[in-house]
Design a protein around this motif. Sequence first.
Motif, PDB file in Angstrom:
ATOM      1  N   ALA A  12     -11.780  -6.284 -20.541  1.00  0.00           N
ATOM      2  CA  ALA A  12     -11.930  -5.251 -19.520  1.00  0.00           C
ATOM      3  C   ALA A  12     -11.996  -3.881 -20.190  1.00  0.00           C
ATOM      4  N   THR A  13     -12.759  -2.983 -19.615  1.00  0.00           N
ATOM      5  CA  THR A  13     -12.980  -1.678 -20.254  1.00  0.00           C
ATOM      6  C   THR A  13     -11.697  -0.858 -20.383  1.00  0.00           C
ATOM      7  N   CYS A  14     -10.689  -1.143 -19.560  1.00  0.00           N
ATOM      8  CA  CYS A  14      -9.432  -0.375 -19.668  1.00  0.00           C
ATOM      9  C   CYS A  14      -8.701  -0.674 -20.975  1.00  0.00           C
TER      10      CYS A  14
ATOM     11  N   HIS B 106     -22.898  -9.997 -13.103  1.00  0.00           N
ATOM     12  CA  HIS B 106     -23.042  -9.691 -11.673  1.00  0.00           C
ATOM     13  C   HIS B 106     -24.489  -9.383 -11.261  1.00  0.00           C
TER      14      HIS B 106
HETATM   15  O1  LIG Z   1     -17.477  -2.875 -11.634  1.00  0.00           O
HETATM   16  C1  LIG Z   1     -16.403  -2.699 -12.263  1.00  0.00           C
HETATM   17  O2  LIG Z   1     -15.650  -1.738 -12.049  1.00  0.00           O
HETATM   18  C2  LIG Z   1     -16.038  -3.655 -13.308  1.00  0.00           C
HETATM   19  C3  LIG Z   1     -15.219  -3.218 -14.356  1.00  0.00           C
HETATM   20  C4  LIG Z   1     -14.972  -4.053 -15.393  1.00  0.00           C
HETATM   21  C5  LIG Z   1     -14.203  -3.614 -16.545  1.00  0.00           C
HETATM   22  O3  LIG Z   1     -13.576  -2.555 -16.465  1.00  0.00           O
HETATM   23  O4  LIG Z   1     -14.259  -4.319 -17.568  1.00  0.00           O
HETATM   24  O5  LIG Z   1     -15.456  -5.320 -15.413  1.00  0.00           O
HETATM   25  C6  LIG Z   1     -16.223  -5.808 -14.384  1.00  0.00           C
HETATM   26  O6  LIG Z   1     -16.648  -6.982 -14.488  1.00  0.00           O
HETATM   27  C7  LIG Z   1     -16.526  -4.960 -13.306  1.00  0.00           C
END
Ligand SMILES: O=C(O)c1cc(C(=O)O)oc(=O)c1
Length: 311
Positions: A82-84, A187
């Motif tokens: 996850a990007t966080c 997605h």
């Molecule tokens: O649309 C999002 O906010 C989102 C964010 C992340 C992430 O932060 O990794 O991953 C996802 O699959 C979708």
Amino acid sequence: MSKPTTGPFEKTAGWLDWYTGPSKPKFQVPAGSVDAHCHVFGPGAEFPYAPERKYTPCDASKAQLFALRDHLGFARNVIVQATCHGADNRALVDALQSSNGKARGVATVKRSVTDDELQALHAAGVRGVRFNFVKRLVDFTPKDELMEIAGRIAKLGWHVVIYFEAVDLPELWDFFTALPTTVVVDHMGRPDVTKPVDGPEFALFEKFMREHSNVWSKVSCPERLSVAGPKALDGEQNAYTDVVPFARRIVEQFPDRVLWGTDWPHPNLKDHMPDDGLLVDFIPHIAPTAELQQKLLVDNPMRLYWPEEAK
Ligand SMILES: O=C(O)c1cc(C(=O)O)oc(=O)c1
């Protein structure tokens, strides 16, 4: 399932925590099904969120993810960085190592990653890297750096997962089609489902898949893409009907190159948090036959993430 916690970090204002007490799906997934897109968040006290993050979530631990897997009837997970957590893959690696071989992963790496670090990620179960082009989630990484990373991970037999929005596909096309690996789109490239399914924007995405046999798609996240609903809450068996035609078209045209995942714990939803059991009940709407379900949930993810076991 236990409840979400927050550690030393303060959640982003308006953050929606994942849904506790998901229902038991009415749709029974085939034996050996893989939830091929989900995340862990922290816990922040143990695995701090990255300084460069664009949001601060509630915690979503490996134990909570594995409990959900069992509750929904899945056998395995593919955990996507996850990007966080930026390019700090420690929480991901810890989850993979605790999974008894039932999870594989997709990491985020920088150009400075060493060969030894890549080997360690491979040993932990990582089989891909994620390149993110969604501006609200990450700062831009130059394409030549990403291409260099792609060339290095190709040698490990890994693939590239790309996350972008439909309007940006034309500009990203040349880069994506030059990638030397299997390419997995998160997605469905985020179609705008208020536009016609047979209109030019989605046609470009279909062309992308049709003309490039190395491109796969996750037909996930109806809860993120839907505008009209209805939401996967309160027993709703016909949730997110506006997303169905888009996902179903991709599943039916490219049955051997589609994956499905819960997207638990659903980062950044603003409107509602879905009942994950009802999200599973969405699957037969987009993959209406047993044969399509077997490919989507078992055969395809096994081929990509556990090729040594795939039939
Ligand atoms: O649309 C999002 O906010 C989102 C964010 C992340 C992430 O932060 O990794 O991953 C996802 O699959 C979708």
